[in-house]
Motif scaffolding. Structure first.
Motif, mmCIF file in Angstrom:
data_model
loop_
_atom_site.group_PDB
_atom_site.id
_atom_site.type_symbol
_atom_site.label_atom_id
_atom_site.label_comp_id
_atom_site.label_asym_id
_atom_site.label_seq_id
_atom_site.Cartn_x
_atom_site.Cartn_y
_atom_site.Cartn_z
ATOM 1 N N PRO A 100 2.194 -3.648 -2.581
ATOM 2 C CA PRO A 100 3.973 -3.221 -3.181
ATOM 3 C C PRO A 100 3.024 -2.219 -4.275
ATOM 4 O O PRO A 100 1.164 -2.517 -5.375
ATOM 5 C CB PRO A 100 3.714 -4.181 -4.947
ATOM 6 C CG PRO A 100 3.859 -5.363 -4.144
ATOM 7 C CD PRO A 100 2.155 -5.109 -2.833
ATOM 8 N N GLY A 101 3.248 -0.991 -4.559
ATOM 9 C CA GLY A 101 2.246 0.529 -5.290
ATOM 10 C C GLY A 101 2.117 1.392 -4.142
ATOM 11 O O GLY A 101 2.290 2.789 -5.049
ATOM 12 N N GLY A 102 1.371 1.332 -3.309
ATOM 13 C CA GLY A 102 1.144 1.505 -1.938
ATOM 14 C C GLY A 102 2.007 2.228 -1.248
ATOM 15 O O GLY A 102 3.106 2.481 -1.954
ATOM 16 N N SER A 103 1.587 3.554 -0.429
ATOM 17 C CA SER A 103 2.176 4.538 0.073
ATOM 18 C C SER A 103 1.807 4.045 1.581
ATOM 19 O O SER A 103 1.094 3.445 2.459
ATOM 20 C CB SER A 103 1.837 6.081 -0.163
ATOM 21 O OG SER A 103 1.767 6.127 -1.913
ATOM 22 N N LYS A 158 8.203 -1.472 -2.789
ATOM 23 C CA LYS A 158 8.524 -2.531 -4.095
ATOM 24 C C LYS A 158 9.016 -3.392 -2.573
ATOM 25 O O LYS A 158 8.987 -3.024 -1.295
ATOM 26 C CB LYS A 158 9.743 -2.256 -4.373
ATOM 27 C CG LYS A 158 9.245 -0.826 -5.606
ATOM 28 C CD LYS A 158 11.191 -0.651 -6.534
ATOM 29 C CE LYS A 158 10.774 0.714 -7.652
ATOM 30 N NZ LYS A 158 12.437 0.634 -7.930
ATOM 31 N N PRO A 159 8.655 -4.376 -3.117
ATOM 32 C CA PRO A 159 8.928 -5.808 -2.033
ATOM 33 C C PRO A 159 10.082 -5.591 -1.197
ATOM 34 O O PRO A 159 10.054 -5.999 -0.208
ATOM 35 C CB PRO A 159 8.331 -6.743 -3.028
ATOM 36 C CG PRO A 159 7.827 -6.823 -4.059
ATOM 37 C CD PRO A 159 8.110 -4.869 -4.343
ATOM 38 N N GLU A 160 11.507 -5.272 -1.919
ATOM 39 C CA GLU A 160 12.568 -4.701 -2.024
ATOM 40 C C GLU A 160 12.472 -3.573 -0.608
ATOM 41 O O GLU A 160 13.688 -3.670 0.069
ATOM 42 C CB GLU A 160 13.781 -4.810 -2.718
ATOM 43 C CG GLU A 160 13.208 -3.792 -3.621
ATOM 44 C CD GLU A 160 12.854 -4.688 -5.465
ATOM 45 O OE1 GLU A 160 11.661 -5.247 -4.785
ATOM 46 O OE2 GLU A 160 12.399 -3.211 -6.284
ATOM 47 N N ASP A 161 11.385 -3.028 -0.624
ATOM 48 C CA ASP A 161 11.596 -2.122 0.511
ATOM 49 C C ASP A 161 11.554 -2.422 1.521
ATOM 50 O O ASP A 161 11.096 -2.479 2.979
ATOM 51 C CB ASP A 161 10.554 -0.721 -0.044
ATOM 52 C CG ASP A 161 11.119 0.138 -1.570
ATOM 53 O OD1 ASP A 161 9.958 -0.221 -1.836
ATOM 54 O OD2 ASP A 161 12.058 0.436 -0.885
ATOM 55 N N THR A 162 10.967 -3.694 1.974
ATOM 56 C CA THR A 162 10.636 -4.588 3.154
ATOM 57 C C THR A 162 11.804 -4.253 4.046
ATOM 58 O O THR A 162 12.211 -4.963 3.762
ATOM 59 C CB THR A 162 10.770 -6.085 2.217
ATOM 60 O OG1 THR A 162 9.061 -6.164 1.792
ATOM 61 C CG2 THR A 162 10.062 -6.560 4.116
ATOM 62 N N ALA A 163 11.997 -4.284 5.228
ATOM 63 C CA ALA A 163 12.909 -4.024 6.731
ATOM 64 C C ALA A 163 12.438 -2.938 7.883
ATOM 65 O O ALA A 163 11.011 -2.983 7.483
ATOM 66 C CB ALA A 163 14.215 -2.494 5.722
ATOM 67 N N VAL A 164 13.124 -3.167 8.398
ATOM 68 C CA VAL A 164 12.449 -2.745 9.604
ATOM 69 C C VAL A 164 13.825 -1.029 9.614
ATOM 70 O O VAL A 164 14.658 -1.083 8.818
ATOM 71 C CB VAL A 164 13.844 -2.822 11.267
ATOM 72 C CG1 VAL A 164 13.633 -1.916 12.237
ATOM 73 C CG2 VAL A 164 12.881 -4.788 11.196
ATOM 74 N N TYR A 165 13.031 0.112 9.555
ATOM 75 C CA TYR A 165 12.892 1.272 9.389
ATOM 76 C C TYR A 165 13.505 2.164 11.206
ATOM 77 O O TYR A 165 12.480 1.978 11.522
ATOM 78 C CB TYR A 165 12.215 1.775 9.215
ATOM 79 C CG TYR A 165 11.686 1.195 7.483
ATOM 80 C CD1 TYR A 165 10.870 0.147 6.718
ATOM 81 C CD2 TYR A 165 11.951 3.008 5.958
ATOM 82 C CE1 TYR A 165 11.351 0.247 6.021
ATOM 83 C CE2 TYR A 165 12.691 1.860 5.212
ATOM 84 C CZ TYR A 165 11.645 1.180 4.560
ATOM 85 O OH TYR A 165 12.195 1.052 3.186
#
Length: 120
Positions: free
Chosen positions: A14-17, A87-94
């Motif tokens: 979290p907080g990373g890029s 954020k953890p909620e950005d976890t997904a397949v893009y």
């Protein structure tokens, strides 16, 4: 043969890029609007960001505004998604998407997706 190949996903704290890339081939890239979508487990696929064919206009989901930046390089047939303050909620397949409308016909292509996991 149309191909959209995403890369750059992975595990980040979290907080990373992360910077996602989507390399296109088999069609005239510069004539297509490009978008990034994502799909988390148990959820519908949602639009994250889009960019017009010449790159002059972009749009973002509210969840991405201020943190993500979409860009493209038509000379390299590549679209990017720079993701900051993850954020953890950005976890997904893009997924990368290419779309063009010619007359009454819509051309719509998808990549295979790249996994992004945000976790400590």
């Amino acid at each position: 043969q149309v191909q959209l190949v995403e890369s750059g996903g992975g595990l980040v704290q979290p907080g990373g890029s992360l910077r996602l890339s989507c390399a296109a081939s088999g069609f005239t890239f510069s004539r297509y609007a490009m978008s990034w979508y994502r799909q988390a487990p148990g959820k519908e696929r949602e639009l994250v960001a889009g960019i017009t064919s010449a790159g002059g206009s972009t749009n973002y989901a509210d969840s991405a505004k201020g943190r993500f930046t979409i860009s493209r390089d038509n000379a390299k047939n590549t679209v990017y998604l720079q993701m900051n303050s993850l954020k953890p909620e950005d976890t997904a397949v893009y997924y990368c998407n290419a779309q063009a409308v010619v007359g009454r016909q819509t051309f719509d292509y998808w990549g295979q997706g790249t996994q992004v996991t945000v976790s400590s």
